[in-house]
Design a protein around this motif. Structure first.
Motif, PDB file in Angstrom:
ATOM      1  N   UNK A   4       0.854  -1.207   0.000  1.00  0.00           N
ATOM      2  CA  UNK A   4       0.000   0.000   0.000  1.00  0.00           C
ATOM      3  C   UNK A   4       0.884   1.250   0.000  1.00  0.00           C
ATOM      4  N   UNK A   5       0.355   2.250  -0.700  1.00  0.00           N
ATOM      5  CA  UNK A   5       1.100   3.504  -0.881  1.00  0.00           C
ATOM      6  C   UNK A   5       0.589   4.523   0.133  1.00  0.00           C
ATOM      7  N   UNK A   6       1.542   5.262   0.726  1.00  0.00           N
ATOM      8  CA  UNK A   6       1.162   6.312   1.703  1.00  0.00           C
ATOM      9  C   UNK A   6       0.306   7.358   1.026  1.00  0.00           C
ATOM     10  N   UNK A  11       2.270   7.348  -6.474  1.00  0.00           N
ATOM     11  CA  UNK A  11       2.222   5.911  -6.757  1.00  0.00           C
ATOM     12  C   UNK A  11       3.097   5.503  -7.936  1.00  0.00           C
ATOM     13  N   UNK A  12       3.220   6.389  -8.941  1.00  0.00           N
ATOM     14  CA  UNK A  12       4.024   6.043 -10.124  1.00  0.00           C
ATOM     15  C   UNK A  12       5.485   5.859  -9.723  1.00  0.00           C
ATOM     16  N   UNK A  13       5.938   6.707  -8.809  1.00  0.00           N
ATOM     17  CA  UNK A  13       7.333   6.631  -8.352  1.00  0.00           C
ATOM     18  C   UNK A  13       7.553   5.306  -7.589  1.00  0.00           C
ATOM     19  N   UNK A  14       6.585   4.980  -6.733  1.00  0.00           N
ATOM     20  CA  UNK A  14       6.692   3.720  -5.969  1.00  0.00           C
ATOM     21  C   UNK A  14       6.727   2.540  -6.934  1.00  0.00           C
ATOM     22  N   UNK A  15       5.878   2.589  -7.946  1.00  0.00           N
ATOM     23  CA  UNK A  15       5.821   1.462  -8.891  1.00  0.00           C
ATOM     24  C   UNK A  15       7.147   1.328  -9.653  1.00  0.00           C
ATOM     25  N   UNK A  16       7.764   2.465 -10.007  1.00  0.00           N
ATOM     26  CA  UNK A  16       9.069   2.402 -10.703  1.00  0.00           C
ATOM     27  C   UNK A  16      10.109   1.736  -9.803  1.00  0.00           C
ATOM     28  N   UNK A  17      10.083   2.097  -8.521  1.00  0.00           N
ATOM     29  CA  UNK A  17      11.026   1.501  -7.563  1.00  0.00           C
ATOM     30  C   UNK A  17      10.820  -0.021  -7.493  1.00  0.00           C
ATOM     31  N   UNK A  18       9.549  -0.419  -7.505  1.00  0.00           N
ATOM     32  CA  UNK A  18       9.238  -1.853  -7.397  1.00  0.00           C
ATOM     33  C   UNK A  18       9.695  -2.594  -8.649  1.00  0.00           C
ATOM     34  N   UNK A  26       0.406  -4.703 -10.364  1.00  0.00           N
ATOM     35  CA  UNK A  26      -0.672  -3.895 -10.927  1.00  0.00           C
ATOM     36  C   UNK A  26      -1.350  -3.105  -9.813  1.00  0.00           C
ATOM     37  N   UNK A  27      -1.801  -1.916 -10.186  1.00  0.00           N
ATOM     38  CA  UNK A  27      -2.348  -0.997  -9.176  1.00  0.00           C
ATOM     39  C   UNK A  27      -3.831  -1.252  -8.956  1.00  0.00           C
ATOM     40  N   UNK A  28      -4.244  -1.105  -7.711  1.00  0.00           N
ATOM     41  CA  UNK A  28      -5.665  -1.170  -7.362  1.00  0.00           C
ATOM     42  C   UNK A  28      -5.975   0.157  -6.687  1.00  0.00           C
ATOM     43  N   UNK A  29      -6.983   0.841  -7.208  1.00  0.00           N
ATOM     44  CA  UNK A  29      -7.269   2.174  -6.689  1.00  0.00           C
ATOM     45  C   UNK A  29      -8.634   2.217  -6.040  1.00  0.00           C
ATOM     46  N   UNK A  30      -8.711   2.703  -4.831  1.00  0.00           N
ATOM     47  CA  UNK A  30     -10.003   2.852  -4.158  1.00  0.00           C
ATOM     48  C   UNK A  30     -10.032   4.188  -3.452  1.00  0.00           C
ATOM     49  N   UNK A  36      -0.504  -1.756  -4.582  1.00  0.00           N
ATOM     50  CA  UNK A  36       0.013  -2.566  -5.681  1.00  0.00           C
ATOM     51  C   UNK A  36      -0.070  -4.038  -5.305  1.00  0.00           C
ATOM     52  N   UNK A  37      -0.622  -4.803  -6.226  1.00  0.00           N
ATOM     53  CA  UNK A  37      -0.656  -6.249  -6.034  1.00  0.00           C
ATOM     54  C   UNK A  37       0.558  -6.808  -6.773  1.00  0.00           C
ATOM     55  N   UNK A  38       1.378  -7.588  -6.077  1.00  0.00           N
ATOM     56  CA  UNK A  38       2.597  -8.128  -6.672  1.00  0.00           C
ATOM     57  C   UNK A  38       2.281  -9.469  -7.318  1.00  0.00           C
TER      58      UNK A  38
END
Ligand code: PEP
Ligand code: MN
Length: 323
Positions: A4-6, A11-18, A26-30, A36-38
């Motif tokens: 989960x992202x703070x 989120x895009x930056x976190x995903x690049x790091x991952x 893949x991202x789940x947005x609510x 992000x589900x790995x």
């Protein structure tokens, strides 16, 4: 694994790091944020390393597909009424549909005198036949709320379409999702976004896991909480309208510690079975009952054969010590 992202982080930056560490996600947005589900074919990276990535709130390796449901408290407050583990059983009653002002006023009086906490009644009715009465819409919501307030009750009523969620939330303390809509994900999201708690009826053909996942949809989109309502599943025998699944009720209340109520009316489809099914439901661990009552069942617009006349409703509440 779910990352989960703070709030406020990119989120895009976190995903690049991952992805830089070999993780496919893949991202789940609510309404409650981004996660992000790995994917299982990702590289194995130590959890501590993932937790140190800037913008990461939490890393969960729980095998559960419904972490927000699992994290629900076992008891919570719905408009001043405690419902769930350890709280007294809650009684919700009223007609299948709101027919006119006098009918819902009379019903509210019956429910209040019996010791109930919630007044039910459909303003928007899902009907199997397109020729059946489908409810009076917003005027019915107004009559329902006025009747409830006059008798010190809260309102539970169904939202049928995403576009009705806003108006239903204005009048209801608890929004019902009907069994036919348990997996109508657009409706679940729209209702959840009103932030009201949800009474999620089980679909007549849903497994418990599908029911839990539908609740997860509600919680991801911001619902204040989900109360499960078992109302019977489709069996092979037409002697009763639906097959009341008490095993599922016990599983939810005793093992999964979820708030759960039982609707014996739609399970039985006939009023002579309401009392025994209610007793069985409470014995199985249900935290409350949703029961149809009508001032004049013989002339009800819907579900008359299962509606309790006022004296029977009062007697049932007394017999079950809910009064
Ligand atoms: C109702 O509560 O009147 C109703 C239509 O219930 P269900 O969705 O369980 O059939
Ligand atoms: Mn009904």
């Amino acid at each position: 694994m779910i990352i989960t992202v703070k709030r406020g982080a990119d989120p895009a930056r976190v995903q690049r790091e991952l992805s830089g560490r070999g993780l496919w996600t893949h991202a789940v947005e609510g309404e409650t944020g981004v996660a992000f589900v790995v994917e299982p074919h990702s590289m194995a990276v130590p959890l501590a390393q993932l937790r140190r990535i800037e913008g990461v709130q939490a890393v969960s390796t729980s095998p559960s597909a419904h972490p927000k449901v699992d994290a629900q408290p076992p008891v919570f407050d719905v408009a001043g009424v405690r419902l769930g583990e350890g709280a007294p059983a809650v009684l919700m009653g009223g007609p299948c549909c709101v027919e006119d002002e006098a009918q819902i006023q009379a019903s509210a009086q019956v429910v209040a005198e019996a010791g109930g906490q919630f007044l039910r009644g459909g303003a928007y009715k899902p009907r199997t036949s397109p020729y059946s009465f489908a409810g009076h819409g917003e005027p019915a919501l107004r009559w329902l709320r006025q009747a409830a307030e006059r008798h010190g009750l809260r309102v539970v009523t169904e939202a049928l379409r995403p576009e009705d969620s806003g108006v239903v939330a204005e009048y209801a303390h608890l929004i019902q999702i009907g069994s036919r809509n348990m997996q109508n994900f657009a409706l679940l999201a729209a209702v959840a976004k009103t932030r009201r708690p949800v009474l999620l009826k089980r679909s007549g053909s849903a497994t418990v896991e599908e029911w839990l996942l539908a609740a997860e949809h509600c919680l991801v989109h911001g619902a204040a909480g989900v109360i499960f309502c078992e109302r019977g599943i489709r069996g092979f025998d037409p002697s009763v309208r639906n097959l009341l699944d008490l095993g599922a009720v016990s599983l939810l209340s005793q093992v999964l510690h979820q708030p759960v109520i039982v609707d014996p009316s739609h399970s039985a489809g006939r009023r002579d079975l309401i009392e025994p099914l209610s007793r069985a439901a409470l014995a199985a661990g249900a935290h409350g009952l949703l029961i149809e009552t009508h001032p004049d069942p013989a002339n009800a617009q819907s579900d008359g054969p299962q509606a309790l006349p006022p004296p029977a409703f009062a007697a049932l509440a007394r017999a079950l010590r809910l009064a």
